[in-house]
Design a protein around this motif. Sequence first.
Motif, PDB file in Angstrom:
ATOM      1  N   VAL A  69      -4.361  -0.077  -9.017  1.00 54.92           N
ATOM      2  CA  VAL A  69      -4.981  -0.086 -10.194  1.00 54.92           C
ATOM      3  C   VAL A  69      -5.666   1.249 -10.172  1.00 54.92           C
ATOM      4  CG1 VAL A  69      -7.159  -0.902 -11.582  1.00 54.92           C
ATOM      5  CG2 VAL A  69      -5.311  -2.425 -10.667  1.00 54.92           C
ATOM      6  N   GLU A  70      -5.626   2.093 -11.006  1.00 52.93           N
ATOM      7  CA  GLU A  70      -5.953   3.684 -11.009  1.00 52.93           C
ATOM      8  C   GLU A  70      -5.986   4.264  -9.570  1.00 52.93           C
ATOM      9  OE1 GLU A  70     -10.228   3.244 -11.973  1.00 52.93           O
ATOM     10  OE2 GLU A  70      -9.871   2.755 -14.104  1.00 52.93           O
ATOM     11  N   GLY A  71      -4.693   4.068  -9.198  1.00 52.26           N
ATOM     12  CA  GLY A  71      -4.058   4.786  -8.015  1.00 52.26           C
ATOM     13  C   GLY A  71      -4.755   3.988  -6.853  1.00 52.26           C
ATOM     14  N   LYS A  72      -5.256   3.025  -6.726  1.00 54.59           N
ATOM     15  CA  LYS A  72      -6.066   2.515  -5.627  1.00 54.59           C
ATOM     16  C   LYS A  72      -5.258   1.156  -5.191  1.00 54.59           C
ATOM     17  CE  LYS A  72     -10.157   5.153  -6.008  1.00 54.59           C
ATOM     18  NZ  LYS A  72      -9.571   6.138  -7.068  1.00 54.59           N
ATOM     19  N   PRO A  73      -5.072   0.755  -4.235  1.00 57.09           N
ATOM     20  CA  PRO A  73      -4.708  -0.773  -3.846  1.00 57.09           C
ATOM     21  C   PRO A  73      -5.728  -2.069  -4.334  1.00 57.09           C
ATOM     22  CG  PRO A  73      -4.551   0.725  -1.822  1.00 57.09           C
ATOM     23  CD  PRO A  73      -5.298   1.391  -2.942  1.00 57.09           C
ATOM     24  N   ILE A  74      -5.214  -2.840  -4.689  1.00 54.89           N
ATOM     25  CA  ILE A  74      -5.946  -3.939  -5.073  1.00 54.89           C
ATOM     26  C   ILE A  74      -6.661  -4.586  -3.875  1.00 54.89           C
ATOM     27  CG2 ILE A  74      -6.246  -6.140  -6.461  1.00 54.89           C
ATOM     28  CD1 ILE A  74      -3.405  -5.225  -7.792  1.00 54.89           C
ATOM     29  N   LYS A  75      -7.953  -4.694  -3.745  1.00 55.45           N
ATOM     30  CA  LYS A  75      -8.756  -5.042  -3.019  1.00 55.45           C
ATOM     31  C   LYS A  75      -9.118  -6.534  -3.089  1.00 55.45           C
ATOM     32  CE  LYS A  75      -9.544  -1.280  -0.373  1.00 55.45           C
ATOM     33  NZ  LYS A  75      -8.845  -0.741   0.754  1.00 55.45           N
ATOM     34  N   ARG A  84      10.748   3.739  -7.648  1.00 50.50           N
ATOM     35  CA  ARG A  84      10.796   2.771  -8.262  1.00 50.50           C
ATOM     36  C   ARG A  84       9.687   2.066  -9.064  1.00 50.50           C
ATOM     37  NH1 ARG A  84      13.926  -0.356  -3.658  1.00 50.50           N
ATOM     38  NH2 ARG A  84      12.016   0.128  -2.725  1.00 50.50           N
ATOM     39  N   LYS A  85       8.484   2.623  -8.873  1.00 52.29           N
ATOM     40  CA  LYS A  85       7.189   2.045  -9.408  1.00 52.29           C
ATOM     41  C   LYS A  85       7.396   2.194 -10.980  1.00 52.29           C
ATOM     42  CE  LYS A  85       4.444   5.921  -8.398  1.00 52.29           C
ATOM     43  NZ  LYS A  85       5.239   6.776  -7.864  1.00 52.29           N
ATOM     44  N   VAL A  86       6.667   1.342 -11.725  1.00 48.66           N
ATOM     45  CA  VAL A  86       6.515   1.533 -13.073  1.00 48.66           C
ATOM     46  C   VAL A  86       4.936   1.426 -13.552  1.00 48.66           C
ATOM     47  CG1 VAL A  86       7.192   0.536 -15.423  1.00 48.66           C
ATOM     48  CG2 VAL A  86       8.683   0.368 -13.365  1.00 48.66           C
ATOM     49  N   GLU A  87       4.721   2.575 -14.692  1.00 43.02           N
ATOM     50  CA  GLU A  87       3.321   2.287 -15.079  1.00 43.02           C
ATOM     51  C   GLU A  87       3.008   0.975 -15.870  1.00 43.02           C
ATOM     52  OE1 GLU A  87       1.381   5.676 -17.064  1.00 43.02           O
ATOM     53  OE2 GLU A  87       3.161   6.962 -16.249  1.00 43.02           O
ATOM     54  N   PHE A  88       1.917   0.408 -15.568  1.00 42.86           N
ATOM     55  CA  PHE A  88       1.669  -0.900 -16.143  1.00 42.86           C
ATOM     56  C   PHE A  88       2.005  -1.146 -17.732  1.00 42.86           C
ATOM     57  CE2 PHE A  88      -1.013  -3.953 -17.965  1.00 42.86           C
ATOM     58  CZ  PHE A  88      -1.077  -5.197 -17.165  1.00 42.86           C
ATOM     59  N   MET A 112       5.510  -3.195  -9.820  1.00 39.48           N
ATOM     60  CA  MET A 112       6.701  -2.968  -9.000  1.00 39.48           C
ATOM     61  C   MET A 112       7.462  -4.531  -9.426  1.00 39.48           C
ATOM     62  SD  MET A 112       8.470  -1.025  -6.932  1.00 39.48           S
ATOM     63  CE  MET A 112       8.029   0.017  -5.595  1.00 39.48           C
ATOM     64  N   ASN A 113       8.766  -4.103  -9.422  1.00 40.87           N
ATOM     65  CA  ASN A 113       9.713  -5.056  -9.736  1.00 40.87           C
ATOM     66  C   ASN A 113      10.306  -5.441  -8.376  1.00 40.87           C
ATOM     67  OD1 ASN A 113      12.754  -6.390 -10.014  1.00 40.87           O
ATOM     68  ND2 ASN A 113      11.497  -6.478 -12.150  1.00 40.87           N
ATOM     69  N   ILE A 114      10.184  -6.877  -8.147  1.00 37.77           N
ATOM     70  CA  ILE A 114      10.764  -7.384  -6.746  1.00 37.77           C
ATOM     71  C   ILE A 114      12.017  -7.592  -6.614  1.00 37.77           C
ATOM     72  CG2 ILE A 114      10.517  -9.773  -7.387  1.00 37.77           C
ATOM     73  CD1 ILE A 114       8.740  -8.272  -4.070  1.00 37.77           C
ATOM     74  N   SER A 163       0.810  -1.323   0.048  1.00 39.13           N
ATOM     75  CA  SER A 163      -0.058   0.105   0.054  1.00 39.13           C
ATOM     76  C   SER A 163       0.845   1.285  -0.200  1.00 39.13           C
ATOM     77  CB  SER A 163      -0.866   0.034   1.180  1.00 39.13           C
ATOM     78  OG  SER A 163      -0.309   0.187   2.369  1.00 39.13           O
ATOM     79  N   VAL A 164       2.191   1.119   0.314  1.00 39.48           N
ATOM     80  CA  VAL A 164       2.981   2.540   0.253  1.00 39.48           C
ATOM     81  C   VAL A 164       3.894   2.535  -0.962  1.00 39.48           C
ATOM     82  CG1 VAL A 164       3.013   2.633   2.881  1.00 39.48           C
ATOM     83  CG2 VAL A 164       4.885   1.457   1.932  1.00 39.48           C
ATOM     84  N   TRP A 165       3.846   1.534  -1.681  1.00 39.50           N
ATOM     85  CA  TRP A 165       4.508   1.428  -2.971  1.00 39.50           C
ATOM     86  C   TRP A 165       4.319   2.704  -4.002  1.00 39.50           C
ATOM     87  CZ3 TRP A 165       4.640  -4.350  -4.464  1.00 39.50           C
ATOM     88  CH2 TRP A 165       5.527  -4.967  -3.720  1.00 39.50           C
ATOM     89  N   ILE A 166       2.745   3.038  -3.849  1.00 37.61           N
ATOM     90  CA  ILE A 166       2.518   4.253  -4.774  1.00 37.61           C
ATOM     91  C   ILE A 166       3.550   5.398  -4.539  1.00 37.61           C
ATOM     92  CG2 ILE A 166       0.759   5.192  -3.224  1.00 37.61           C
ATOM     93  CD1 ILE A 166       0.073   4.551  -6.713  1.00 37.61           C
ATOM     94  N   PHE A 167       4.175   5.466  -3.325  1.00 41.57           N
ATOM     95  CA  PHE A 167       4.837   6.790  -3.213  1.00 41.57           C
ATOM     96  C   PHE A 167       6.224   6.222  -3.532  1.00 41.57           C
ATOM     97  CE2 PHE A 167       1.550   7.142  -0.045  1.00 41.57           C
ATOM     98  CZ  PHE A 167       0.940   8.176  -0.451  1.00 41.57           C
TER      99      PHE A 167
END
Length: 163
Positions: A129-135, A25-29, A86-88, A18-22
Amino acid sequence: MIVQLAGNVKFPLTLDASVWIFDDRKVEFDKAFNSNDEQEENPEDELEKASNRWNREVYQQKLNPPVNKSISKYERKKILDSTYVMNIKPFLETAEVNESATAALLETENGEEEITLDTLKDGYFLFAVEGKPIKEDGPLHFYFGDGSNKNTPVKGITGIKIK
Protein backbone atom coordinates in the motif's frame (compact mmCIF):
# COMPACT_ATOMS: atom_id res chain seq x y z
CA MET A 1 6.49 -11.20 5.51
CA ILE A 2 7.05 -14.85 4.59
CA VAL A 3 4.08 -16.93 3.40
CA GLN A 4 4.23 -20.69 2.88
CA LEU A 5 2.52 -22.22 -0.16
CA ALA A 6 2.20 -25.90 0.71
CA GLY A 7 -0.16 -28.86 0.79
CA ASN A 8 -1.20 -30.80 -2.29
CA VAL A 9 1.70 -29.54 -4.43
CA LYS A 10 4.85 -31.19 -5.75
CA PHE A 11 7.13 -28.35 -4.67
CA PRO A 12 6.16 -26.30 -1.59
CA LEU A 13 7.22 -22.66 -1.90
CA THR A 14 8.19 -19.94 0.49
CA LEU A 15 6.86 -16.62 -0.81
CA ASP A 16 8.48 -13.37 0.27
CA ALA A 17 5.93 -10.67 -0.55
CA SER A 18 8.35 -7.91 0.44
CA VAL A 19 10.32 -8.40 -2.80
CA TRP A 20 7.26 -8.47 -5.09
CA ILE A 21 7.52 -4.68 -5.39
CA PHE A 22 10.41 -5.32 -7.82
CA ASP A 23 8.54 -8.03 -9.75
CA ASP A 24 7.33 -7.04 -13.22
CA ARG A 25 4.20 -9.20 -12.80
CA LYS A 26 2.74 -6.88 -10.15
CA VAL A 27 -0.39 -4.95 -11.07
CA GLU A 28 -1.62 -1.64 -9.74
CA PHE A 29 -4.61 -2.19 -7.46
CA ASP A 30 -6.99 0.01 -9.44
CA LYS A 31 -6.04 -1.56 -12.78
CA ALA A 32 -6.48 -5.12 -11.50
CA PHE A 33 -10.27 -4.81 -11.31
CA ASN A 34 -10.90 -2.82 -14.53
CA SER A 35 -13.00 -4.19 -17.36
CA ASN A 36 -11.52 -6.75 -19.77
CA ASP A 37 -11.14 -4.15 -22.55
CA GLU A 38 -8.82 -2.04 -20.44
CA GLN A 39 -6.90 -5.09 -19.20
CA GLU A 40 -6.24 -6.22 -22.77
CA GLU A 41 -4.46 -2.94 -23.49
CA ASN A 42 -2.32 -3.20 -20.34
CA PRO A 43 -0.15 -6.19 -21.43
CA GLU A 44 0.83 -4.33 -24.59
CA ASP A 45 1.81 -1.29 -22.53
CA GLU A 46 3.83 -3.47 -20.18
CA LEU A 47 5.46 -5.23 -23.13
CA GLU A 48 6.36 -1.89 -24.68
CA LYS A 49 7.83 -0.65 -21.39
CA ALA A 50 9.87 -3.85 -21.02
CA SER A 51 11.07 -3.54 -24.60
CA ASN A 52 12.14 0.07 -24.06
CA ARG A 53 13.91 -0.89 -20.83
CA TRP A 54 15.71 -3.72 -22.67
CA ASN A 55 16.77 -1.39 -25.47
CA ARG A 56 18.11 1.13 -22.94
CA GLU A 57 20.10 -1.60 -21.19
CA VAL A 58 21.61 -2.95 -24.41
CA TYR A 59 22.49 0.58 -25.54
CA GLN A 60 24.01 1.39 -22.13
CA GLN A 61 26.13 -1.76 -22.16
CA LYS A 62 27.58 -0.86 -25.54
CA LEU A 63 28.68 2.55 -24.28
CA ASN A 64 29.47 1.97 -20.61
CA PRO A 65 30.14 -0.88 -18.25
CA PRO A 66 26.91 -2.35 -16.85
CA VAL A 67 25.36 -0.19 -14.17
CA ASN A 68 22.10 -0.93 -12.35
CA LYS A 69 19.96 1.85 -13.86
CA SER A 70 17.07 -0.26 -15.09
CA ILE A 71 14.44 1.81 -13.24
CA SER A 72 14.06 5.47 -14.14
CA LYS A 73 13.40 8.11 -11.48
CA TYR A 74 9.78 8.37 -12.62
CA GLU A 75 9.29 4.58 -12.33
CA ARG A 76 10.95 4.55 -8.91
CA LYS A 77 8.67 7.35 -7.64
CA LYS A 78 5.61 5.58 -9.03
CA ILE A 79 6.62 2.32 -7.31
CA LEU A 80 6.96 4.11 -3.98
CA ASP A 81 3.56 5.81 -4.31
CA SER A 82 1.37 3.03 -5.75
CA THR A 83 -0.67 0.21 -4.27
CA TYR A 84 -0.01 -3.20 -5.83
CA VAL A 85 -1.49 -6.67 -6.10
CA MET A 86 -0.01 -9.90 -7.43
CA ASN A 87 -1.74 -12.84 -9.04
CA ILE A 88 -0.74 -16.16 -7.47
CA LYS A 89 -1.16 -18.22 -10.66
CA PRO A 90 2.55 -18.17 -11.69
CA PHE A 91 3.54 -19.37 -8.23
CA LEU A 92 0.97 -22.18 -8.37
CA GLU A 93 2.42 -23.27 -11.71
CA THR A 94 5.93 -23.32 -10.21
CA ALA A 95 4.71 -25.32 -7.21
CA GLU A 96 3.00 -27.77 -9.61
CA VAL A 97 -0.37 -28.24 -7.96
CA ASN A 98 -1.43 -31.90 -8.07
CA GLU A 99 -4.39 -32.78 -10.30
CA SER A 100 -6.36 -34.04 -7.31
CA ALA A 101 -6.33 -30.55 -5.70
CA THR A 102 -9.67 -28.74 -5.65
CA ALA A 103 -9.50 -26.13 -2.91
CA ALA A 104 -7.19 -23.85 -0.98
CA LEU A 105 -7.09 -22.81 2.65
CA LEU A 106 -6.03 -19.26 3.31
CA GLU A 107 -4.47 -19.38 6.75
CA THR A 108 -4.95 -16.14 8.67
CA GLU A 109 -4.30 -14.85 12.15
CA ASN A 110 -7.99 -15.48 12.91
CA GLY A 111 -8.32 -18.98 11.47
CA GLU A 112 -8.71 -20.39 7.98
CA GLU A 113 -10.90 -19.55 5.01
CA GLU A 114 -11.51 -22.13 2.30
CA ILE A 115 -11.87 -21.11 -1.36
CA THR A 116 -11.88 -23.05 -4.61
CA LEU A 117 -8.63 -23.50 -6.49
CA ASP A 118 -10.05 -21.60 -9.46
CA THR A 119 -10.94 -18.67 -7.21
CA LEU A 120 -7.36 -18.65 -5.91
CA LYS A 121 -5.91 -18.74 -9.44
CA ASP A 122 -8.07 -15.82 -10.60
CA GLY A 123 -7.62 -13.72 -7.46
CA TYR A 124 -5.07 -11.16 -6.36
CA PHE A 125 -2.96 -10.69 -3.24
CA LEU A 126 -2.51 -7.14 -2.02
CA PHE A 127 1.06 -6.85 -0.76
CA ALA A 128 1.94 -3.13 -0.88
CA VAL A 129 0.00 0.00 0.00
CA GLU A 130 1.60 3.23 -1.23
CA GLY A 131 4.80 1.31 -1.98
CA LYS A 132 5.15 -0.09 1.53
CA PRO A 133 4.61 -3.68 2.74
CA ILE A 134 1.43 -4.34 4.72
CA LYS A 135 2.34 -4.52 8.39
CA GLU A 136 -1.08 -4.31 10.04
CA ASP A 137 -3.36 -7.22 9.08
CA GLY A 138 -0.63 -8.42 6.70
CA PRO A 139 1.45 -9.59 5.06
CA LEU A 140 -1.20 -10.35 2.40
CA HIS A 141 -4.85 -9.53 1.68
CA PHE A 142 -6.80 -11.66 -0.83
CA TYR A 143 -9.20 -10.18 -3.40
CA PHE A 144 -11.41 -12.17 -5.77
CA GLY A 145 -10.55 -11.66 -9.44
CA ASP A 146 -13.87 -9.92 -10.11
CA GLY A 147 -13.32 -7.50 -7.23
CA SER A 148 -16.55 -8.54 -5.50
CA ASN A 149 -14.85 -8.45 -2.08
CA LYS A 150 -13.01 -5.19 -2.72
CA ASN A 151 -14.33 -3.73 0.54
CA THR A 152 -13.99 -6.92 2.59
CA PRO A 153 -10.84 -8.82 1.53
CA VAL A 154 -9.45 -11.79 3.42
CA LYS A 155 -6.80 -10.11 5.60
CA GLY A 156 -3.80 -11.29 7.56
CA ILE A 157 -2.89 -14.22 5.31
CA THR A 158 0.12 -16.03 6.72
CA GLY A 159 -0.07 -19.26 4.70
CA ILE A 160 -1.70 -20.92 1.71
CA LYS A 161 -2.48 -24.63 1.89
CA ILE A 162 -3.66 -26.44 -1.23
CA LYS A 163 -6.17 -29.24 -0.52
